[in-house]
Design a protein around this motif. Sequence first.
Motif, mmCIF file in Angstrom:
data_model
loop_
_atom_site.group_PDB
_atom_site.id
_atom_site.type_symbol
_atom_site.label_atom_id
_atom_site.label_comp_id
_atom_site.label_asym_id
_atom_site.label_seq_id
_atom_site.Cartn_x
_atom_site.Cartn_y
_atom_site.Cartn_z
ATOM 1 N N ARG A 77 -4.234 0.082 -1.287
ATOM 2 C CA ARG A 77 -4.988 -0.418 -0.137
ATOM 3 C C ARG A 77 -5.988 -0.855 0.088
ATOM 4 N N GLU A 85 -1.890 -7.089 -1.309
ATOM 5 C CA GLU A 85 -1.500 -8.325 -1.110
ATOM 6 C C GLU A 85 -3.053 -9.375 -2.105
ATOM 7 N N ASN A 106 -0.803 -10.068 -4.806
ATOM 8 C CA ASN A 106 0.262 -11.385 -4.890
ATOM 9 C C ASN A 106 0.290 -12.806 -4.319
ATOM 10 N N ARG A 107 -1.746 -12.752 -4.497
ATOM 11 C CA ARG A 107 -2.748 -14.094 -4.317
ATOM 12 C C ARG A 107 -2.059 -15.373 -6.029
#
Length: 372
Positions: free
Chosen positions: A317, A368, A371-372
């Motif tokens: 992250r 995240e 995952n786009r």
Amino acid sequence: MSASTAEPGTAAERSFPKPQFTDAEAGALEFPSSRSRSYNYFEPAKLRATTYEDVTFDVQPDPERHLSQGWLYGFADGPGGYPQDWTALKSVDWHRFRDPNEEWEQTIFRNNANAVRQVQRNLANAALADAYDSWTPAWSKFVERNLGAWMHAENGLGLHVFTAVQRSGPTNMINTAVAVNSAHKLRFAQDLALYNLELGDVLDGFQGSAHREVWQDDPVWQGVRRNVELLTAASDWAEALFATNIVFEQLVGVLFRSHLLMQIAARNGDYVTPSIVGSGEHDYNRDLAYTRALFVLLTRDDEHRDHNREVLNGWLRTWVPLSIDAARALQPIWSQPQERTVEFAESFDVALHGLRSVLADLDLELPEELNR
């Protein structure tokens, strides 16, 4: 003083203290292989120990194995020679790690010497064949600015990341692999520097010093520079290794080297640069192999797998957004060459897929941004 009892003309016999040998426990014990000259103080990964294991395993001391009296030395503020708390990750046995490349002193010199000889031969052959005559001005400018700038990234990682942490691991097996990684980076940076000098001699108008201004001031490269400089500041040795070899290299290094330079050089009349860059990419593939083996061991640890996965997901992250920003900032250079055979979006998708694949092997969550 008593008179001598020796007969005239003969020397008196003198007495000296005689050493008394005792059976110290370690030397007196008899055990299987007591008289064997083969080493078996560790469990080899296969049926028989390899030369790599014989010369690398247990060279670095560890109280958990042989130093029953504790560390023989320590630092002024308390910790012993190789504290395990220099990283947030944990292992039931750090000594399970084996470098799949089996790097030791002989292989380090042999492999790097072979790489240097190959680069020198490529440059000599290119000069004899006038291979640079087919370069367009646009491609010459592209190499001048961008390949020269990448040299700074390689040198910074080798000197200030891997060299800095190669002493910090809890076993010699880990530290040797990281030291080889450092040697790879520094040698590749040197290859690029020598190549830059060569191009300055054979190409008219080639500005060999342009890479300094690009690295320091060109907005396209400031994301990469910031990423590299932050990596040099990571205090946890495993975090520095993970964030560099898993995150930065997949999203930025491989993106630039493999998915740009190696794809478009030949279309721009350049068959020399791929041979130089290819040696660096080969180095990274070997370095990724040991890095993957180490972190697979940690994410599947019998006791600490959950803890280690949580820590690694936290590092993802932190570092993935930083490396994605660095990669996207490089997008303008995809349009600089005269012959553009690959789009940035295509190259970036392949880089993202590579990182996803590595993280899947490590049983880690996808951030995240992936995952786009």
